[in-house]
Design a protein around this motif. Structure first.
Motif, PDB file in Angstrom:
ATOM      1  N   HIS A   1       5.393  18.905  17.720  1.00 36.47           N
ATOM      2  CA  HIS A   1       6.138  19.254  16.499  1.00 36.47           C
ATOM      3  C   HIS A   1       7.504  18.590  16.436  1.00 36.47           C
ATOM      4  O   HIS A   1       8.271  18.850  15.517  1.00 36.47           O
ATOM      5  CB  HIS A   1       6.320  20.774  16.399  1.00 36.47           C
TER       6      HIS A   1
ATOM      7  N   CYS B   1       9.108  15.772  21.916  1.00 36.55           N
ATOM      8  CA  CYS B   1       7.746  16.267  22.073  1.00 36.55           C
ATOM      9  C   CYS B   1       6.887  15.728  20.919  1.00 36.55           C
ATOM     10  O   CYS B   1       7.289  15.762  19.752  1.00 36.55           O
ATOM     11  CB  CYS B   1       7.769  17.792  22.081  1.00 36.55           C
TER      12      CYS B   1
ATOM     13  N   HIS C   1       8.541  24.952  23.322  1.00 40.60           N
ATOM     14  CA  HIS C   1       7.916  25.501  22.116  1.00 40.60           C
ATOM     15  C   HIS C   1       6.499  25.973  22.426  1.00 40.60           C
ATOM     16  O   HIS C   1       6.247  27.145  22.605  1.00 40.60           O
ATOM     17  CB  HIS C   1       7.918  24.437  20.992  1.00 40.60           C
TER      18      HIS C   1
HETATM   19 FE1  FES Z   1       6.584  20.709  21.629  1.00 43.28          FE
HETATM   20 FE2  FES Z   1       5.799  22.127  19.552  1.00 43.28          FE
HETATM   21  S1  FES Z   1       4.908  21.994  21.515  1.00 43.28           S
HETATM   22  S2  FES Z   1       7.422  20.731  19.657  1.00 43.28           S
END
Ligand code: FES
Ligand code: FE
Length: 451
Positions: free
Chosen positions: A110, A107, A89
């Motif tokens: 988000h 992660c 992401h």
């Molecule tokens: Fe990993 Fe957004 S950077 S979920």
């Protein structure tokens, strides 16, 4: 001040196998460092971890691969995969721990979630925010190009055209890993010792082969008995005190033979010949390697190695069942990682004694490497200066005096202490920087007949 051409534009001038001189710019130049990351660490097979560090499904270990960090993960079917520890992401690390066991990687930014196989399996608000238009299958964690193991040692490369791991290692690299694997039913001791030195990574590599420095750099280790001092009649008055008197330094015997192996792609081994060490210096033999079955497996010449094998570009195997990664983080910052191994079938006392010795030689509590680190940091700092970097770095010891014998896939020299392996490593380093095809690279790193 005249303009000096950029180091990356004059690779020919940086290393000479004929004069034994190296251009000091290579220890501080950012463009050289960036080229190393791309053409060496971006292509070579790199050691990640040992099989026994991730025995169960969901076990993971974070390892460096050049300027990237990867997660090495045991899959549900027992296989091993490795992928970049960066969220597809917006780049956050999907795992902050150095090792552990997970069912998946979520992660912390988000909440995107990735399976053990690196596939994107969960996106918070997928229907509400993305209106179900995000194709999860297009955004897995990025995998390494190839991953393989040799006798439990896990390696990977970002180059899908790289030759198979065993070919890359060749007889020289395989011998280094065999020297750990042949000791018994080997497993990695839990935990990796890590510390940082303010030095260029190449200093930490060429020192692996250096048997000229111990008597001076490690004088204190001799004096407290960490290293057994050779008998007095081997004392050579090569170093002078400030009054001009010979220093009482337990010099390594001048007739101590080095067994130096130089291999394709830049792998090398250098250090005392085992027999010479036993006879000339009178130090204890490595008992495990005198078992007939081990000698048979290490080969005719393998049993002679009492020095340090190095797998290009930055993996060092010690005679103490340890393996070290020299991890470049910037031109003048290098992390040192130490993996220690033990025989599962040895007694608790034997394991404790082995660990004690592994901790006290190298690593953050290792007397030898802390002494070495002081030199590496100063060498890095002092070769950076505008005028200081104009002076060539010298690796001339023994130059032009050694015939190479080629047998059993090894190219080796029997010679007194010398600087051949260091020079060979820099030669190969320069050839890697040119970014040739794998065939060309191999051709250019086939050892010569004389050094
Ligand atoms: Fe990993 Fe957004 S950077 S979920
Ligand atoms: Fe040292």
């Amino acid at each position: 001040m005249t303009d000096v051409p950029r180091a990356v534009d004059r690779l020919d001038d940086l290393v000479s196998l004929d004069t034994g001189e190296i251009d000091r710019t290579i220890f501080s130049d950012q463009e050289i460092f960036d080229l190393e990351m791309k053409n060496i660490f971006g292509r070579a097979w790199l050691f990640l971890c040992h099989d026994t560090q991730i025995p169960k499904r969901g076990d993971f270990f974070e390892a460096p691969m050049g300027s990237d960090n990867v997660l090495v993960v045991r899959q549900r079917d027992g296989s091993i995969r490795a992928f970049l520890n960066t969220c597809s992401h917006r780049g956050n690390a999907v795992c902050r721990a150095e090792e552990g066991n997970v069912r998946n990687f979520m992660c912390t930014y988000h909440g995107w979630t990735f399976g053990l196989d690196g596939e994107l399996v969960g996106v918070p608000g997928k229907s509400i925010f993305y209106k179900d238009k995000l194709d999860l299958s297009k955004h897995p964690l990025r995998k390494v190009a190839q991953l393989d193991t040799y006798r439990g040692f896990v390696f990977a490369t970002f180059d899908e055209t790289a030759p198979p791991l065993e070919d890359y290692l060749g007889a020289t690299g395989r011998l280094g890993l065999d020297m750990i694997a042949e000791r018994g039913d080997m497993e990695a001791v839990p935990g990796v010792q890590k510390f940082t030195v303010h030095t260029n990574w190449k200093f930490t590599v060429d020192n692996v082969f250096d048997y000229y420095h111990p008597q001076i750099t490690h004088m204190s280790a001799f004096s407290v008995g960490l290293i057994p001092a050779p008998p007095d009649d081997f004392v050579e008055g090569g170093a002078k005190s400030d009054t001009g008197a010979n220093l009482e330094v337990p010099f390594l015997p001048t007739d101590l033979h080095n067994f130096v192996v130089v291999g394709e792609y830049g792998h090398a081994i250098s250090g005392p010949d085992q027999e010479s060490l036993e006879v000339t210096a009178g130090t204890e033999p490595f008992a495990w390697r005198h078992k007939p079955e081990v000698e048979a497996r290490l080969g005719r010449h393998g049993g002679r190695v009492a020095g340090h094998p190095h797998i290009f570009p930055s993996t060092w195997v010690t005679t103490n069942a340890q393996l070290s990664l020299r991890v470049p983080r910037s031109p003048d910052v290098t992390e040192i990682w130490w993996f220690s191994f033990r025989d599962r079938n040895s007694s608790a006392d034997e394991q404790a004694a082995s660990l004690d010795s592994q901790i006290h030689f190298f690593g953050p509590a290792g007397m030898l490497e802390q002494e070495d680190g002081e030199n590496w940091a100063q060498s890095t700092l002092q070769t950076k200066g505008l005028k200081s970097r104009e002076i060539p770095q010298l690796l001339k010891m023994g130059l032009g005096t050694s015939e190479v014998v080629k047998e059993d896939g090894l190219a080796f020299m029997d010679a007194p202490i010398n600087e051949h392996a260091q020079l060979w490593t820099y030669h190969a380093w320069r050839e890697w920087l040119r970014n040739p095809s794998w065939e060309e690279l191999r051709e250019r790193t086939i050892p010569r007949d004389r050094y």
